[in-house]
Design a protein around this motif. Structure first.
Motif, PDB file in Angstrom:
ATOM      1  N   ASP A  74      -5.929  23.775  38.624  1.00 40.92           N
ATOM      2  CA  ASP A  74      -5.981  23.033  37.354  1.00 40.92           C
ATOM      3  C   ASP A  74      -4.877  23.525  36.411  1.00 40.92           C
ATOM      4  O   ASP A  74      -4.187  22.739  35.764  1.00 40.92           O
ATOM      5  CB  ASP A  74      -7.342  23.222  36.669  1.00 40.92           C
ATOM      6  N   LEU A  75      -4.725  24.848  36.341  1.00 37.38           N
ATOM      7  CA  LEU A  75      -3.704  25.453  35.477  1.00 37.38           C
ATOM      8  C   LEU A  75      -2.299  25.170  36.009  1.00 37.38           C
ATOM      9  O   LEU A  75      -1.392  24.809  35.253  1.00 37.38           O
ATOM     10  CB  LEU A  75      -3.941  26.967  35.395  1.00 37.38           C
ATOM     11  N   VAL A  76      -2.130  25.320  37.314  1.00 40.34           N
ATOM     12  CA  VAL A  76      -0.830  25.104  37.958  1.00 40.34           C
ATOM     13  C   VAL A  76      -0.326  23.687  37.688  1.00 40.34           C
ATOM     14  O   VAL A  76       0.840  23.473  37.341  1.00 40.34           O
ATOM     15  CB  VAL A  76      -0.928  25.370  39.473  1.00 40.34           C
ATOM     16  N   GLU A  77      -1.223  22.708  37.808  1.00 43.29           N
ATOM     17  CA  GLU A  77      -0.831  21.312  37.594  1.00 43.29           C
ATOM     18  C   GLU A  77      -0.603  21.007  36.123  1.00 43.29           C
ATOM     19  O   GLU A  77       0.304  20.254  35.767  1.00 43.29           O
ATOM     20  CB  GLU A  77      -1.900  20.381  38.181  1.00 43.29           C
ATOM     21  N   LEU A  78      -1.402  21.617  35.246  1.00 44.43           N
ATOM     22  CA  LEU A  78      -1.241  21.392  33.810  1.00 44.43           C
ATOM     23  C   LEU A  78       0.116  21.888  33.324  1.00 44.43           C
ATOM     24  O   LEU A  78       0.769  21.236  32.498  1.00 44.43           O
ATOM     25  CB  LEU A  78      -2.368  22.109  33.041  1.00 44.43           C
ATOM     26  N   LEU A  79       0.557  23.041  33.831  1.00 40.65           N
ATOM     27  CA  LEU A  79       1.813  23.650  33.387  1.00 40.65           C
ATOM     28  C   LEU A  79       2.989  23.315  34.307  1.00 40.65           C
ATOM     29  O   LEU A  79       4.100  23.821  34.111  1.00 40.65           O
ATOM     30  CB  LEU A  79       1.653  25.171  33.282  1.00 40.65           C
ATOM     31  N   ASN A  80       2.734  22.488  35.328  1.00 42.82           N
ATOM     32  CA  ASN A  80       3.798  22.070  36.267  1.00 42.82           C
ATOM     33  C   ASN A  80       4.428  23.243  37.021  1.00 42.82           C
ATOM     34  O   ASN A  80       5.606  23.196  37.379  1.00 42.82           O
ATOM     35  CB  ASN A  80       4.901  21.292  35.526  1.00 42.82           C
ATOM     36  N   TRP A  81       3.656  24.277  37.260  1.00 43.85           N
ATOM     37  CA  TRP A  81       4.205  25.416  37.987  1.00 43.85           C
ATOM     38  C   TRP A  81       4.601  25.031  39.410  1.00 43.85           C
ATOM     39  O   TRP A  81       5.571  25.555  39.955  1.00 43.85           O
ATOM     40  CB  TRP A  81       3.185  26.561  38.029  1.00 43.85           C
ATOM     41  N   ASP A  82       3.835  24.112  40.019  1.00 47.74           N
ATOM     42  CA  ASP A  82       4.152  23.696  41.385  1.00 47.74           C
ATOM     43  C   ASP A  82       5.519  23.011  41.438  1.00 47.74           C
ATOM     44  O   ASP A  82       6.323  23.255  42.341  1.00 47.74           O
ATOM     45  CB  ASP A  82       3.053  22.781  41.945  1.00 47.74           C
ATOM     46  N   LEU A  83       5.804  22.156  40.437  1.00 43.10           N
ATOM     47  CA  LEU A  83       7.095  21.465  40.387  1.00 43.10           C
ATOM     48  C   LEU A  83       8.233  22.455  40.125  1.00 43.10           C
ATOM     49  O   LEU A  83       9.326  22.330  40.682  1.00 43.10           O
ATOM     50  CB  LEU A  83       7.088  20.389  39.296  1.00 43.10           C
ATOM     51  N   GLN A  84       7.973  23.440  39.263  1.00 48.00           N
ATOM     52  CA  GLN A  84       8.984  24.454  38.967  1.00 48.00           C
ATOM     53  C   GLN A  84       9.353  25.240  40.224  1.00 48.00           C
ATOM     54  O   GLN A  84      10.529  25.466  40.513  1.00 48.00           O
ATOM     55  CB  GLN A  84       8.477  25.419  37.900  1.00 48.00           C
ATOM     56  N   ASP A  85       8.335  25.647  40.971  1.00 49.63           N
ATOM     57  CA  ASP A  85       8.585  26.446  42.184  1.00 49.63           C
ATOM     58  C   ASP A  85       9.307  25.611  43.237  1.00 49.63           C
ATOM     59  O   ASP A  85      10.188  26.118  43.945  1.00 49.63           O
ATOM     60  CB  ASP A  85       7.260  26.987  42.741  1.00 49.63           C
ATOM     61  N   GLU A  86       8.929  24.345  43.333  1.00 47.48           N
ATOM     62  CA  GLU A  86       9.583  23.453  44.283  1.00 47.48           C
ATOM     63  C   GLU A  86      11.061  23.280  43.923  1.00 47.48           C
ATOM     64  O   GLU A  86      11.942  23.335  44.784  1.00 47.48           O
ATOM     65  CB  GLU A  86       8.868  22.090  44.257  1.00 47.48           C
ATOM     66  N   ALA A  87      11.328  23.094  42.619  1.00 49.90           N
ATOM     67  CA  ALA A  87      12.705  22.925  42.153  1.00 49.90           C
ATOM     68  C   ALA A  87      13.514  24.201  42.374  1.00 49.90           C
ATOM     69  O   ALA A  87      14.681  24.150  42.764  1.00 49.90           O
ATOM     70  CB  ALA A  87      12.712  22.546  40.679  1.00 49.90           C
ATOM     71  N   ALA A  88      12.878  25.354  42.121  1.00 49.96           N
ATOM     72  CA  ALA A  88      13.579  26.626  42.310  1.00 49.96           C
ATOM     73  C   ALA A  88      13.945  26.843  43.770  1.00 49.96           C
ATOM     74  O   ALA A  88      15.026  27.337  44.091  1.00 49.96           O
ATOM     75  CB  ALA A  88      12.703  27.773  41.811  1.00 49.96           C
TER      76      ALA A  88
END
Length: 373
Positions: free
Chosen positions: A288-302
């Motif tokens: 829930d937190l990961v999706e709210l803060l877009n951490w998954d997208l950030q890690d994918e982009a990195a």
């Protein structure tokens, strides 16, 4: 020695009578530095918006006492290994700098990076239940893969459980205090505070000798809310300091999450109310937190960026400046981006919008921008 000299005036300007946070920023902005404020002639000071004859008189009459007080505190800071972080310091929390009532000066003991890539605040009741304790420990454990820093207030209940869990998980953790930097309150948590000095640290806006009086806790809470990406409320009564912290975070346009609780439990009334009133998103798992803060997208982009060089040929000069800054740091607050890229904030919004359309950057919570390549 130069840094100590600068610190002298940075501390002294916070001790001038009648000079609050906003006026301090105004004075430093127009004069160039705290030292220049002390050395500026009255005529120059009077041309600064918001500065009148009374304030100029206070500056003149209070300067000597303020500098003597600052000298004393610098010695104490050196003895106790306290870092003095003026709001212009690169070590000052960038996220906190964005809020309108951010402290001018912070006192910090420890080794933590207050600008760590991911920072989460955890707050809640002092009367923590066994459910609350289990959930607090689980949240911290689930944040391990994301290397998040845990911020809380070192109080009884949720606060100390969060700090203790972070220490056990090997995550950095910051205790924000309502006392001076030399005073750990409550004293029973000193053993955790000592460990935090080597795995995070202790932070306060209050100078040496300040007692943790009741009115200082709401002020402390705004720092907890302001220096993180998201505030997670674990358990809270309907009328409590915890809900004040959540409301402060909400007013700063920060993300707030709350753990749903048993509807018959008094310490779940506050969290359930935050969710029901749409002031908080429900936290049921770390995803829930990961999706709210877009951490998954950030890690994918990195991950993509690590395998693909950045080609800047097709961008304008300003776009290239922004991309070069973000390529280094991965994400930045808008104000910091403006400063690092040397682009006026008035122009930066349109540059970022153009880069968003080109699929190069993404807007994040709290006026932050992340690169997507």
């Amino acid at each position: 020695m130069v840094e100590e000299h600068n610190n002298l005036y940075e501390v002294a300007i916070t001790r001038l009578p009648g000079v609050g946070t906003q006026i301090t920023r105004q004075l430093v902005s127009y004069c160039g530095s705290p030292q220049a404020v002390f050395e500026a002639p009255p005529g120059k000071l009077l041309k600064i918006p918001g500065v009148g004859p009374t304030l100029v008189k206070n500056l003149a009459s209070g300067a000597k006492a303020a500098l003597l007080q600052a000298e004393e505190w610098l010695k104490m800071a050196a003895d106790l290994d306290v870092q003095l972080l003026f709001y212009t310091s690169p070590k000052y929390p960038d996220r906190l700098k964005q809020i309108p009532d951010a402290p001018t000066l912070l006192y910090f003991r420890g080794n933590g990076n207050l600008n760590q890539r991911r920072i989460i605040s955890m707050v809640g009741t002092r009367q923590i239940s066994s459910y609350g304790q289990t959930i607090t420990e689980r949240i911290v454990e689930d944040l391990k893969p994301y290397n998040a820093m845990i911020v809380s207030g070192l109080a009884y209940g949720v606060d100390v459980v969060a700090h203790r869990a972070a220490l056990q998980a090997g995550l950095p953790t910051i205790g924000v205090m309502a006392s001076g930097p030399e005073t750990v309150y409550p004293a029973v948590h000193r053993k955790y505070a000592e460990r935090m000095l080597t795995q995070g640290g202790l932070l306060t806006e209050n100078p040496f000798g300040t007692r943790p009086d009741a009115p200082r806790f709401p002020a402390r809470n705004r720092i907890i809310a302001g220096m993180s990406d998201c505030t997670i409320v674990v358990e809270a009564a309907l009328k409590s300091g915890t809900l004040i912290t959540a409301n402060i975070a909400h007013s700063y346009d920060k993300e707030v999450m709350a753990v749903p609780g048993n509807i018959t439990s008094p310490v779940s009334e506050g969290t359930n109310h935050l969710i029901k009133s749409l002031k908080a998103s429900a936290y049921t798992c770390v995803q829930d937190l990961v999706e709210l803060l877009n951490w998954d997208l950030q890690d994918e982009a990195a991950a993509k960026a690590a395998h693909r060089p950045l080609d800047l040929a097709e961008f304008t000069d300003d776009e290239r400046k922004v991309l070069m800054v973000l390529h280094q740091s991965r994400e930045e607050q808008m104000d910091n981006l403006s400063w690092k890229a040397q682009i006026p904030i008035s122009n930066l919004a349109s540059v970022l919008l153009a880069l968003e359309f080109k699929g190069m950057v993404k807007a994040m919570p709290g006026k932050r921008f992340a690169i997507l390549v």
